[in-house]
Design an enzyme around this catalytic site. Structure first.
Site, PDB file in Angstrom:
ATOM      1  N   THR A  92       0.864  -1.186   0.000  1.00 59.68           N
ATOM      2  CA  THR A  92       0.000   0.000   0.000  1.00 59.68           C
ATOM      3  C   THR A  92       0.895   1.229   0.000  1.00 59.68           C
ATOM      4  O   THR A  92       2.093   1.126   0.285  1.00 59.68           O
ATOM      5  CB  THR A  92      -0.884   0.001   1.278  1.00 59.68           C
ATOM      6  N   GLY A 149     -10.267  -4.182   1.165  1.00 57.38           N
ATOM      7  CA  GLY A 149      -9.545  -4.193   2.433  1.00 57.38           C
ATOM      8  C   GLY A 149      -9.799  -2.935   3.235  1.00 57.38           C
ATOM      9  O   GLY A 149     -10.817  -2.250   3.078  1.00 57.38           O
ATOM     10  N   ASP A 150      -8.863  -2.611   4.100  1.00 55.44           N
ATOM     11  CA  ASP A 150      -9.011  -1.441   4.965  1.00 55.44           C
ATOM     12  C   ASP A 150      -8.792  -0.117   4.231  1.00 55.44           C
ATOM     13  O   ASP A 150      -9.332   0.923   4.625  1.00 55.44           O
ATOM     14  CB  ASP A 150      -7.994  -1.526   6.122  1.00 55.44           C
TER      15      ASP A 150
HETATM   16  N1  ASP Z   1      -3.956  -2.929   3.667  1.00 55.78           N
HETATM   17  C1  ASP Z   1      -3.868  -3.342   2.294  1.00 55.78           C
HETATM   18  C2  ASP Z   1      -5.029  -4.243   1.966  1.00 55.78           C
HETATM   19  O1  ASP Z   1      -5.332  -5.094   2.760  1.00 55.78           O
HETATM   20  C3  ASP Z   1      -2.590  -4.026   1.954  1.00 55.78           C
HETATM   21  C4  ASP Z   1      -1.339  -3.443   2.556  1.00 55.78           C
HETATM   22  O2  ASP Z   1      -1.360  -2.397   3.182  1.00 55.78           O
HETATM   23  O3  ASP Z   1      -0.259  -4.024   2.398  1.00 55.78           O
HETATM   24  O4  ASP Z   1      -5.578  -4.129   0.901  1.00 55.78           O
END
Ligand code: ASP
Length: 293
Positions: free
Chosen positions: A163, A193-194
């Site tokens: 990310t 995701g988040d």
């Molecule tokens: N949080 C991100 C997701 O789950 C991935 C990441 O931050 O590495 O999509």
């Protein structure tokens, strides 16, 4: 009339999905140059909101991280993009989820914030909004997306996520944060995701600005960025507020990293993964770039 000038601060991340022993010199150089660029923007008096949007756009188009051009394909082999942005002072926020083939998802997220009454647009509707508002599209997806730094085709499942994000405090004393991702390699179609969720992935108010990275399912269940903000507001120190959320992620079986800036310019960039690509700079602290400890 006297103009009050507040100290400024900036933190960037390029994701917590790193592997010890890999060479991240390219992303460290890129983060350093971008942090210098953003420091200049802040010193010139640009808003935290403009700076975090600019930073995340540059991270997206670089192709060096799992966001924008470096995004992970889902299990059906195509890229779905998630991004969010929040202005701390107004609490205005915008986000897109499962958006396909636009160059800068964070710019579309800001468009959602400024041009619609909504916070989050997903899938087909997000694409229609982006097209109608003439955001730059990826015309040739097959020739555009690229593997980010530190990821090879052999170990895509190991390096399962990445990310980018930014948090800033500007010279007016206002805070903002933004986050963008291609999510996790091999995710199911439609998985969100988040990152595009205001609360778990991104949060900004008048006290604190936060962007999270890590295993999104665990961050969501631990409350993520807003859970840190609410702890901090209740009087817990920044260090403890961040550590408690990260501990919950760990307890639930995931790993994560956080960048956070308070209204006083205090910066925290902890993680409980192997490392996190990160950079920070402020009026009172020198430029710092690192991936591991
Ligand atoms: N949080 C991100 C997701 O789950 C991935 C990441 O931050 O590495 O999509």
């Amino acid at each position: 009339m006297t103009t009050m000038t507040h100290d400024f601060a900036l933190a960037l991340h390029g994701g917590a999905g790193v592997v010890a022993g890999r060479d991240y010199a390219t992303t460290e150089k890129h983060l350093r140059e971008l942090a210098e660029d953003c420091r200049n923007w802040l010193a010139e008096g640009r808003s935290a909101l403009d700076v975090v949007e600019h930073a995340v756009e540059q991270l997206e188009i670089s192709g060096l991280y799992v966001a924008g051009r470096g995004s992970a394909p889902n299990s059906s082999g195509y890229v779905e993009l998630d991004a969010s942005i929040m202005d701390g002072h107004s609490r205005a926020a915008g986000a897109v989820a499962a958006l396909r083939d636009f160059v800068s998802p964070v710019k579309v997220a800001r468009g959602v914030m400024e041009k619609t009454p909504h916070v989050l647009l997903a899938g087909t509707g997000a694409g229609i909004f982006a097209k109608t508002n003439q955001f730059a599209a990826v015309d040739n997806p097959a020739g555009y997306y690229t593997l980010p730094v530190g990821v090879t085709t052999d170990d895509i499942q190991d390096i399962s996520h990445g990310t980018v994000g930014a948090a800033a405090l500007d010279t007016s004393g206002h805070l903002a944060a933004a986050t963008s991702t291609g999510g996790t390699f091999g995710k199911l179609e439609g998985r969100i995701g988040d990152t595009p969720l205001i609360g778990p992935g991104t949060w900004a108010d008048d006290n604190i600005a936060i962007s999270c990275t890590g295993t999104g399912e665990h961050i969501i269940r631990a409350g993520g960025a807003a859970a840190i903000a609410f702890r901090y507001r209740s009087g817990i120190t920044l260090t403890d507020a961040v550590a408690e959320m990260l501990d919950e992620v760990k307890r639930l079986g995931g790993d994560a990293g956080v960048i956070a800036i308070t209204r006083d310019g205090e910066i925290a960039m902890p993680y409980n993964s192997e490392g996190m690509k990160r950079a920070s700079v402020s009026t009172s602290s020198a430029l710092h770039v690192a991936t591991f400890r």
